[in-house]
Design an enzyme around this catalytic site. Structure first.
Site, PDB file in Angstrom:
ATOM      1  N   HIS A  50       0.845  -1.192   0.000  1.00 55.99           N
ATOM      2  CA  HIS A  50       0.000   0.000   0.000  1.00 55.99           C
ATOM      3  C   HIS A  50       0.881   1.243   0.000  1.00 55.99           C
ATOM      4  O   HIS A  50       2.100   1.154   0.207  1.00 55.99           O
ATOM      5  CB  HIS A  50      -0.953  -0.002   1.214  1.00 55.99           C
TER       6      HIS A  50
HETATM    7  P1  TYD Z   1      -2.051  -3.982   7.487  1.00 56.98           P
HETATM    8  O1  TYD Z   1      -2.270  -2.635   6.879  1.00 56.98           O
HETATM    9  O2  TYD Z   1      -2.542  -5.166   6.751  1.00 56.98           O
HETATM   10  O3  TYD Z   1      -0.487  -4.153   7.820  1.00 56.98           O
HETATM   11  P2  TYD Z   1       0.768  -4.232   6.795  1.00 56.98           P
HETATM   12  O4  TYD Z   1       0.939  -2.883   6.201  1.00 56.98           O
HETATM   13  O5  TYD Z   1       1.921  -4.578   7.693  1.00 56.98           O
HETATM   14  O6  TYD Z   1       0.515  -5.305   5.800  1.00 56.98           O
HETATM   15  O7  TYD Z   1      -2.668  -3.959   8.966  1.00 56.98           O
HETATM   16  C1  TYD Z   1      -3.198  -5.114   9.579  1.00 56.98           C
HETATM   17  C2  TYD Z   1      -4.474  -4.755  10.338  1.00 56.98           C
HETATM   18  O8  TYD Z   1      -4.182  -3.907  11.452  1.00 56.98           O
HETATM   19  C3  TYD Z   1      -5.488  -4.028   9.474  1.00 56.98           C
HETATM   20  O9  TYD Z   1      -6.783  -4.520   9.821  1.00 56.98           O
HETATM   21  C4  TYD Z   1      -5.368  -2.581   9.932  1.00 56.98           C
HETATM   22  C5  TYD Z   1      -4.940  -2.707  11.370  1.00 56.98           C
HETATM   23  N1  TYD Z   1      -4.085  -1.612  11.866  1.00 56.98           N
HETATM   24  C6  TYD Z   1      -4.529  -0.805  12.898  1.00 56.98           C
HETATM   25  O10 TYD Z   1      -5.673  -0.932  13.388  1.00 56.98           O
HETATM   26  N2  TYD Z   1      -3.712   0.170  13.379  1.00 56.98           N
HETATM   27  C7  TYD Z   1      -2.476   0.364  12.876  1.00 56.98           C
HETATM   28  O11 TYD Z   1      -1.744   1.261  13.360  1.00 56.98           O
HETATM   29  C8  TYD Z   1      -2.015  -0.472  11.792  1.00 56.98           C
HETATM   30  C9  TYD Z   1      -0.655  -0.283  11.178  1.00 56.98           C
HETATM   31  C10 TYD Z   1      -2.856  -1.449  11.322  1.00 56.98           C
END
Ligand code: TYD
Length: 132
Positions: A50
């Site tokens: 992303h």
């Molecule tokens: P995700 O965006 O998939 O992580 P990565 O970028 O490492 O692949 O995040 C995993 C889950 O956690 C998603 O449901 C969003 C949530 N999340 C939060 O609630 N707070 C946060 O600060 C972060 C980074 C993720």
């Protein structure tokens, strides 16, 4: 300009070992509003995929290693984070992927804002359209 912007943290270590201190607006180029960390990443898993419209982050591998692929829609560059004295600065509008997490990887991320799903660009085609 390179997509890989590494911040070198000075160690305040001595004969007892190393110590790195991070302070708002001092050795980090923004005010830290959130900290999160990723650990026990399963074998073969890649994360990220992303970009953010506004959020800026600094990623630090405080244990182990992982590989970042940074992408601005024109070029891609990779960097292995394997040193707790190095932070990878991730600007807004940079697509990022994290690969090759070591078993002992603890990836600490400092963020310029609180979690906001509406700041995410999760579709690569949307990202490419927005940067061109
Ligand atoms: P995700 O965006 O998939 O992580 P990565 O970028 O490492 O692949 O995040 C995993 C889950 O956690 C998603 O449901 C969003 C949530 N999340 C939060 O609630 N707070 C946060 O600060 C972060 C980074 C993720």
């Amino acid at each position: 300009m390179s997509l890989i912007n590494v911040i070198d943290f000075k160690s305040l270590g001595d004969e007892r070992g190393e110590l790195v201190s991070i302070e708002n607006n001092k050795n980090i180029p923004f005010e830290i509003k959130r900290v999160y960390y990723v650990f026990k990443t399963q074998k073969g898993v890649a994360r990220g995929f992303h970009a953010h419209k506004e959020l800026r982050q600094v990623a630090i591998c405080i244990s182990g290693s992982c590989k970042f692929i940074m992408d601005n829609g024109k070029v891609k560059e990779s960097f292995v984070l394997d040193d707790p004295q190095k932070g990878l600065y991730i600007n807004k509008m940079q697509w990022r992927e994290m690969h090759e997490f070591s078993d002992d990887c603890v990836l600490l991320v400092l963020a310029s804002d609180v979690y906001d799903e509406s700041d995410y660009i999760r579709d690569y085609a949307d990202f490419i359209q927005m940067v061109n």
